[in-house]
Design a protein around this motif. Structure first.
Motif, PDB file in Angstrom:
ATOM      1  N   VAL A 102     130.597   4.935 -31.846  1.00 41.92           N
ATOM      2  CA  VAL A 102     129.755   6.125 -31.708  1.00 41.92           C
ATOM      3  C   VAL A 102     129.755   6.549 -30.249  1.00 41.92           C
ATOM      4  CG1 VAL A 102     128.265   5.562 -33.669  1.00 41.92           C
ATOM      5  CG2 VAL A 102     127.676   4.708 -31.391  1.00 41.92           C
ATOM      6  N   ARG A 103     129.170   7.716 -29.985  1.00 43.52           N
ATOM      7  CA  ARG A 103     129.058   8.249 -28.616  1.00 43.52           C
ATOM      8  C   ARG A 103     130.412   8.323 -27.906  1.00 43.52           C
ATOM      9  NH1 ARG A 103     123.964   9.018 -26.972  1.00 43.52           N
ATOM     10  NH2 ARG A 103     122.261   7.897 -28.021  1.00 43.52           N
ATOM     11  N   ASP A 104     131.439   8.701 -28.641  1.00 49.35           N
ATOM     12  CA  ASP A 104     132.788   8.847 -28.092  1.00 49.35           C
ATOM     13  C   ASP A 104     133.301   7.553 -27.463  1.00 49.35           C
ATOM     14  OD1 ASP A 104     132.487  11.421 -28.908  1.00 49.35           O
ATOM     15  OD2 ASP A 104     132.580  12.329 -26.908  1.00 49.35           O
ATOM     16  N   ARG A 105     132.856   6.400 -27.995  1.00 49.33           N
ATOM     17  CA  ARG A 105     133.264   5.118 -27.451  1.00 49.33           C
ATOM     18  C   ARG A 105     134.341   4.474 -28.311  1.00 49.33           C
ATOM     19  NH1 ARG A 105     127.185   2.824 -26.927  1.00 49.33           N
ATOM     20  NH2 ARG A 105     127.583   2.641 -29.143  1.00 49.33           N
ATOM     21  N   VAL A 106     135.248   3.782 -27.637  1.00 47.37           N
ATOM     22  CA  VAL A 106     136.181   2.875 -28.296  1.00 47.37           C
ATOM     23  C   VAL A 106     136.042   1.547 -27.556  1.00 47.37           C
ATOM     24  CG1 VAL A 106     138.554   2.438 -28.988  1.00 47.37           C
ATOM     25  CG2 VAL A 106     137.729   4.795 -28.838  1.00 47.37           C
ATOM     26  N   SER A 118     140.323   9.834 -22.630  1.00 49.42           N
ATOM     27  CA  SER A 118     141.172   9.757 -23.818  1.00 49.42           C
ATOM     28  C   SER A 118     140.345   9.437 -25.054  1.00 49.42           C
ATOM     29  CB  SER A 118     142.268   8.705 -23.631  1.00 49.42           C
ATOM     30  OG  SER A 118     141.731   7.398 -23.589  1.00 49.42           O
ATOM     31  N   HIS A 119     139.298   8.654 -24.890  1.00 47.86           N
ATOM     32  CA  HIS A 119     138.436   8.348 -26.026  1.00 47.86           C
ATOM     33  C   HIS A 119     137.700   9.594 -26.506  1.00 47.86           C
ATOM     34  CE1 HIS A 119     138.217   3.854 -24.676  1.00 47.86           C
ATOM     35  NE2 HIS A 119     139.400   4.200 -25.128  1.00 47.86           N
ATOM     36  N   ARG A 120     137.205  10.379 -25.555  1.00 48.05           N
ATOM     37  CA  ARG A 120     136.546  11.638 -25.940  1.00 48.05           C
ATOM     38  C   ARG A 120     137.517  12.548 -26.675  1.00 48.05           C
ATOM     39  NH1 ARG A 120     133.579  11.018 -21.010  1.00 48.05           N
ATOM     40  NH2 ARG A 120     135.203  12.076 -19.826  1.00 48.05           N
ATOM     41  N   GLU A 121     138.771  12.563 -26.219  1.00 50.22           N
ATOM     42  CA  GLU A 121     139.782  13.404 -26.868  1.00 50.22           C
ATOM     43  C   GLU A 121     140.045  12.941 -28.295  1.00 50.22           C
ATOM     44  OE1 GLU A 121     143.221  13.352 -24.417  1.00 50.22           O
ATOM     45  OE2 GLU A 121     142.306  14.539 -22.796  1.00 50.22           O
ATOM     46  N   VAL A 122     140.079  11.608 -28.502  1.00 50.90           N
ATOM     47  CA  VAL A 122     140.273  11.069 -29.850  1.00 50.90           C
ATOM     48  C   VAL A 122     139.156  11.564 -30.767  1.00 50.90           C
ATOM     49  CG1 VAL A 122     140.176   8.964 -31.238  1.00 50.90           C
ATOM     50  CG2 VAL A 122     141.585   9.032 -29.175  1.00 50.90           C
TER      51      VAL A 122
END
Length: 350
Positions: free
Chosen positions: A136-140, A21-25
């Protein structure tokens, strides 16, 4: 002796986080930002224009928007906010050393844990940027378990800050600098990243005057934070690089008082504050082995720590800007700040 905590998230999300889901965001926001108007940046990639009216590179803009959605400030947070190349690295070091000082735990100031950390790690590792190190790096990342006070930094313009920062009442520390020196420092910083360095500052000067830079207009950025300081001086501290350079000890004490860690009479007698000034000086920081040979990751790319320590002087702009360029910047500054009550130290002789 325990070391002060690091706020840099781990390379991988912690257990239980929904990586997909984080990558999708991030991907949805990348698609959105890719539709925004662009302008040349003077580097390899263009700036994108944010709906709030400022510019930056696509990955950083995406990270700003992720931070807007997911960063929840606490009233114990301390956030450094700056326009790029206005003393951010120095202020990070001073704040970190002040907040996490322990006086050496009986072993003397030279054994202070925070000062030891500054000898071993770059200030950008100790007080990370929201938009170019944390999100960064698709992180939340989950920052909720980190102990107070959390020290963070950002270049985000005031209108685009995560709303929770203002709502929380957390402390915000802003530092600005003579725009002429800021421009020269920005030009050198960008030149170091170009495959072929440019011989003069002309193109950077034109973009800067047009309000096109890593976070938009210098003048809009400074003025928005100045007005916030005027409205809420108990929440927002406004400093200048020139004042910090002229009276580092006095400004450090002002900073310590503002963040709720004033130096006691005993600490002053033991010269703890003076030790912090010395340890955080340009010479001390630039001379540390970690800053001479190490790197720090910004926007997923390693950057040499040495690039953050060029000269650190006030008034170096005449070596690079013509009188006409300087006059143009001063005219814009006077026009933009007129009626605001803001007078930078370098404007006092205009």
């Amino acid at each position: 002796m325990a070391s002060p905590p690091s706020l840099l998230p781990a390379s991988e999300p912690s257990a239980g986080e929904d990586e997909e889901s984080h990558r999708e965001v991030y991907e949805q926001l990348r698609q959105l930002v890719s539709t925004y108007p662009t302008v040349p940046s003077g580097l390899d990639t263009p700036y994108h224009r944010h709906p709030d009216g400022w510019y930056t590179f696509l990955p950083a803009m995406v990270s700003v928007m992720v931070a807007q959605r997911h960063f929840t400030a606490r009233d114990t947070d301390i956030i450094i906010t700056t326009f790029p190349k206005c003393g951010t690295t120095w202020l990070k070091a001073l704040l970190f050393a002040t907040v996490h000082r322990d006086g050496g735990g009986g072993g003397g100031v030279e054994d202070d844990a925070a000062l030891a950390q500054l000898r071993a790690r770059n200030p950008h590792e100790l007080v990370p940027f929201l938009e170019i190190q944390v999100y960064v790096r698709d992180r939340v990342p989950d920052l909720s378990s980190l102990p107070a006070p959390r020290l963070l930094a950002t270049h985000i313009p005031r209108p685009s800050l995560p709303a929770s920062i203002a709502a929380s009442g957390c402390k915000v520390v802003y530092i600005c600098r003579d725009p002429k020196d800021c421009l020269v420092s920005l030009w050198h910083f960008h030149d170091a990243q170009r495959p072929e360095p440019r011989g003069d500052v002309g193109e950077e000067f034109r973009l800067f005057c047009d309000g096109v830079s890593p976070v938009g207009s210098y003048w809009d950025h400074v003025l928005a934070y100045w007005r916030w300081h005027v409205e809420r001086p108990g929440q927002v501290l406004f400093m200048t690089y020139e004042e910090l350079s002229a009276d580092t000890l006095g400004q450090l004490r002002r900073l310590a008082e503002f963040v709720g860690r004033p130096f006691t009479g005993e600490e002053r007698a033991a010269r703890v504050d003076e030790a912090i000034v010395k340890a955080c000086s340009f010479e001390s920081l630039a001379g540390a082995e970690v800053n001479r040979s190490g790197t720090v990751e910004l926007m997923e790319e390693p950057m040499r720590n040495a690039e953050f320590f060029r000269r650190g002087v006030v008034g170096g702009w005449p070596n690079y800007l013509s009188l006409e360029m300087a006059t143009r910047i001063d005219e814009i500054t006077e026009s933009k700040f007129k009626g605001s009550g803001l007078v930078l130290p370098t404007m006092m002789t205009m």
